[in-house]
Design an enzyme around this catalytic site. Sequence first.
Site, PDB file in Angstrom:
ATOM      1  N   HIS A   1      36.557  49.687  43.305  1.00 36.82           N
ATOM      2  CA  HIS A   1      37.441  50.853  43.400  1.00 36.82           C
ATOM      3  C   HIS A   1      36.711  52.110  43.890  1.00 36.82           C
ATOM      4  O   HIS A   1      37.355  53.093  44.253  1.00 36.82           O
ATOM      5  CB  HIS A   1      38.138  51.121  42.059  1.00 36.82           C
TER       6      HIS A   1
ATOM      7  N   ASP B   1      36.415  43.808  40.313  1.00 34.67           N
ATOM      8  CA  ASP B   1      36.097  45.199  40.618  1.00 34.67           C
ATOM      9  C   ASP B   1      34.618  45.369  40.931  1.00 34.67           C
ATOM     10  O   ASP B   1      33.976  46.336  40.507  1.00 34.67           O
ATOM     11  CB  ASP B   1      36.510  46.137  39.480  1.00 34.67           C
TER      12      ASP B   1
ATOM     13  N   GLY C   1      33.009  59.304  37.856  1.00 34.37           N
ATOM     14  CA  GLY C   1      31.797  59.472  38.658  1.00 34.37           C
ATOM     15  C   GLY C   1      30.705  58.515  38.215  1.00 34.37           C
ATOM     16  O   GLY C   1      29.774  58.220  38.970  1.00 34.37           O
TER      17      GLY C   1
ATOM     18  N   SER D   1      31.379  55.453  37.548  1.00 35.21           N
ATOM     19  CA  SER D   1      31.797  54.139  38.031  1.00 35.21           C
ATOM     20  C   SER D   1      30.800  53.582  39.043  1.00 35.21           C
ATOM     21  O   SER D   1      30.441  54.240  40.018  1.00 35.21           O
ATOM     22  CB  SER D   1      33.176  54.231  38.684  1.00 35.21           C
TER      23      SER D   1
ATOM     24  N   LEU E   1      41.142  24.688  37.875  1.00 33.14           N
ATOM     25  CA  LEU E   1      41.524  23.521  37.076  1.00 33.14           C
ATOM     26  C   LEU E   1      42.970  23.124  37.346  1.00 33.14           C
ATOM     27  O   LEU E   1      43.282  21.941  37.465  1.00 33.14           O
ATOM     28  CB  LEU E   1      41.318  23.830  35.593  1.00 33.14           C
ATOM     29  N   GLY E   2      43.857  24.100  37.423  1.00 31.64           N
ATOM     30  CA  GLY E   2      45.251  23.808  37.742  1.00 31.64           C
ATOM     31  C   GLY E   2      46.123  23.531  36.537  1.00 31.64           C
ATOM     32  O   GLY E   2      46.907  22.573  36.538  1.00 31.64           O
ATOM     33  N   VAL E   3      46.018  24.377  35.505  1.00 33.31           N
ATOM     34  CA  VAL E   3      46.853  24.214  34.314  1.00 33.31           C
ATOM     35  C   VAL E   3      47.413  25.559  33.882  1.00 33.31           C
ATOM     36  O   VAL E   3      46.826  26.611  34.144  1.00 33.31           O
ATOM     37  CB  VAL E   3      46.056  23.609  33.125  1.00 33.31           C
TER      38      VAL E   3
END
Length: 481
Positions: free
Chosen positions: A121, A151, A225, A227, A279-281
């Site tokens: 950001h 981020d 600042g 960040s 994983l796909g769950v």
Amino acid sequence: MNTRQLLKGCVAAAFTLVAASAPVMAQVEATQQDYQVVQSLQRVFESVAEKVKPAVVNISTVSEIKFKHPPIPPQFRDFFHQFGIPFPFPNFPDSFQTRALGSGFIVKVKDGWAYILTNNHVVAHAKKIRVKLSDGTVYRAKVVGTDPKTDVALIKIHVGNKKVPVLQLGDSDKIKVGEFVIAVGNPYGLNWTVTHGIISAKGRHGLGLNPIEDFIQTDAAINPGNSGGPLCDIHGRVIGINTAIVRNAQGLGFAVPINIAKKVMEDLLKYGKVIRGWLGVYIEDISGELAQKFGVKEGVLVTKVMPGSPAEKGGLKSGDIIVEFNGKPVKNVADLQLKVINTKPGTKVKITVIRDGERKTLTVKIGQMPGSQQLASADLLSKYGFSVQKLTPELREKLGLPKWIKTGLVVTEVKPGSPADDAGLQEGDVIVKAGTTPRNMRPVKSVDDLLAVLRKGGDSGALLKVIRGEGVIYVVLNPQE
């Protein structure tokens, strides 16, 4: 006697009683040993500050927001002309610039380039990025890559043969609540400010700040600042990137663990994108009642398994309770998500579940998170300021393109003020060829083809052959300066 007089009398009597019964307090004097202990701790903070500050940088950005003239239907424009008012309005501003400040820290120097970790950001949508070192020198920075999900961003400056300090990265998995930490940054433009505190908590999630959250919470003073600045241990090793604060609160700062940032950095440098496991769950945390019924203390409940996913291929079923991932306990949904996305795609892992009251261990081959390639494309294309979509027969017909154009990429968005905008790219353009020179131009059949050319072109940019309407144009696309 009224109530107020009665209360005054009671208070006076109480103070008299306490004064009469309290022992006489002797004067407290600190010993030489006491001073030595405090001075030792003070020297530690001084040492960390001296070690860390030179590698912390001040980041200033300039972003440009462009306006479009108000969309007024043609039938209403005569109204303005009747009163002698020209349209579009001549004094309507075309754009305005915004400036922002942030922090970062140098983590690597290679081939004359200094690489700097910061927050996404801090540099997102920036047209110009300037980096100021502790010695006062200022450099124009380039974005290597960004990861909005965590981020984290990686930028670089060309320092040539100049020697610049580099911070040592620690291990955020080994930190403990209560440890001393030191934060360095540029709050409110007050450059190289040092604050200290402790680690207040680990594994903070559900704050709604990032799609992927596993924050370190600290009470070290962090302000706007800060960040992108480092959160360090008492040895000066970076354990986190200061990222967010809670407005109107004190002692509530959050940092991205450095182990997460290290993976993002390594992926961006090696692959040009962030690769995450999948994983796909669909999962949810187990309530106290469910935990008691199933006889478990921790774990997550699988509510749905995606068809064709690694989970389905590995034998996971709806109703399973995942209690271990590769031999490590699964505490909650956030814990499992972090374990999965930090696993390299293609890795076979052991997943232990409770199914129908019985413990069962499955072997699952982790896949690559869908959308990782699209995210990587966005990361690389973001510095050029445009997005693309693969040309389909439906799009070809909609755009009215000739039948001989069977492959290419359709430009779906061009950000105002971006290099793509400066080069003249427009929404609806179709990129059919790309190269670094006219001689090595090749057909563009996929996003990967375009990304390969952009990576190869580097700072010198790329040459694109574009179909626009019934015509053909060539565009020289240069990266952000």
